[in-house]
Design a protein around this motif. Sequence first.
Motif, short mmCIF file in Angstrom:
data_model
loop_
_atom_site.label_atom_id
_atom_site.label_comp_id
_atom_site.label_asym_id
_atom_site.label_seq_id
_atom_site.Cartn_x
_atom_site.Cartn_y
_atom_site.Cartn_z
N UNK A 136 0.90 -1.19 -0.03
CA UNK A 136 0.05 -0.02 0.07
C UNK A 136 0.92 1.27 0.24
N UNK A 137 0.26 2.30 -0.52
CA UNK A 137 1.02 3.70 -0.40
C UNK A 137 0.34 4.69 -1.14
N UNK A 138 0.95 5.89 -1.22
CA UNK A 138 0.17 7.06 -1.76
C UNK A 138 1.05 7.76 -2.81
N UNK A 139 0.53 8.30 -3.93
CA UNK A 139 1.08 9.10 -5.05
C UNK A 139 0.53 10.21 -4.96
N UNK A 140 1.23 11.14 -5.88
CA UNK A 140 0.63 12.40 -6.15
C UNK A 140 0.26 11.99 -8.02
N UNK A 141 -0.85 12.09 -8.18
CA UNK A 141 -1.35 11.79 -9.68
C UNK A 141 -0.38 12.97 -10.67
N UNK A 142 -0.54 14.13 -10.20
CA UNK A 142 -0.05 15.27 -10.86
C UNK A 142 1.42 14.94 -11.26
N UNK A 143 2.02 14.64 -10.34
CA UNK A 143 3.64 14.31 -10.45
C UNK A 143 3.95 13.49 -11.66
N UNK A 144 2.67 12.66 -11.89
CA UNK A 144 3.05 11.73 -13.12
C UNK A 144 2.26 11.99 -14.48
N UNK A 145 1.96 13.52 -14.60
CA UNK A 145 1.40 13.93 -15.56
C UNK A 145 -0.20 13.67 -15.75
N UNK A 146 -0.72 13.36 -14.89
CA UNK A 146 -2.27 13.16 -14.53
C UNK A 146 -2.82 14.37 -14.16
N UNK A 147 -2.72 15.45 -14.78
CA UNK A 147 -2.95 16.54 -14.29
C UNK A 147 -4.57 17.12 -14.78
N UNK A 148 -5.33 16.40 -15.24
CA UNK A 148 -6.71 17.15 -15.52
C UNK A 148 -7.32 17.23 -14.10
N UNK A 149 -7.82 18.59 -14.10
CA UNK A 149 -8.60 19.11 -13.01
C UNK A 149 -9.70 19.73 -13.37
N UNK A 150 -10.61 20.00 -12.49
CA UNK A 150 -12.00 20.68 -12.50
C UNK A 150 -12.34 21.08 -11.39
N UNK A 151 -13.11 22.21 -11.32
CA UNK A 151 -13.52 22.85 -10.03
C UNK A 151 -15.15 23.05 -10.00
N UNK A 152 -15.66 22.59 -9.16
CA UNK A 152 -17.05 22.73 -9.07
C UNK A 152 -17.41 24.26 -9.03
N UNK A 156 -15.11 23.48 -5.13
CA UNK A 156 -14.61 22.10 -4.63
C UNK A 156 -13.86 21.65 -5.97
N UNK A 157 -12.55 20.85 -5.35
CA UNK A 157 -11.83 20.14 -6.31
C UNK A 157 -12.75 18.94 -6.81
#
Length: 175
Positions: A136-152, A156-157
Motif C-alpha cells: 500500500x502507498x500514496x502517490x501524487x497523480x499530478x507528479x506523473x502527468x495526470x493533471x486533468x482538473x476541474x472545480x465545482x 471544490x476540487x
Amino acid sequence: MANTKWNIDPTHSEVAFKVKHLMISTVTGKFKVFEGKAESESDDFKNLKNVEFKADVKSIDTNNDQRDEHLRSADFFATDEHADLVFRAGTFDVNSDKLEGELTIKNTTKSVTFDVEFGGVVVDPYGQTKAGLTVSGKISRKEFGLTWDAVTEAGSVVVSDQVRLSAEVQFVKEA
C-alpha cells in the motif's frame, strides 16, 4: 546456485486504487490485467531482486464505463500512447516493511516507497509454492502527468491529487 523465479498469480491477486471525488467521497478502481515477477536466492522468498510489476492501463475498471473511458483518454493516462504502468525495484528484503522502487506512469518515472506486509510462504494443495504480500502507498497523480482538473461552482476540487494504491499479491514459484 540458480535464483528462484516467482510470478504473480493474477487469479489470486488484486491491484486497486482510491481517489477522493468532490472531496466528499472516494472512488475505487482496479486494474484487471497485470503481471509481475521477482527472483529470490532461495525458495523462502526472502531477499528478492529484479522485482517488476506491470499493469495494462486500458484494463482500468471503476465500475463506470464513461469514467473509465475518460481515464483512458489524453486527459489522464493517454492509453493509446502509454499502455502500461510499470514498477521496478532492484532488491527487497521481505522482513522490511518498505518497498522502494521506480514507478513509471505516462513516461514519467519517480522514486516511490510502499508499505509492505509479508504474508508468508506456503505450499498449496496442488504442490505449488506460493508467497503473499500486501502492498500500500500514496502517490501524487499530478507528479506523473495526470493533471486533468476541474472545480465545482462552489470551488471544490473534483478529483484529488492524492491517489491511494493497494495490492494483494500472491506469487507462485516457477517449477
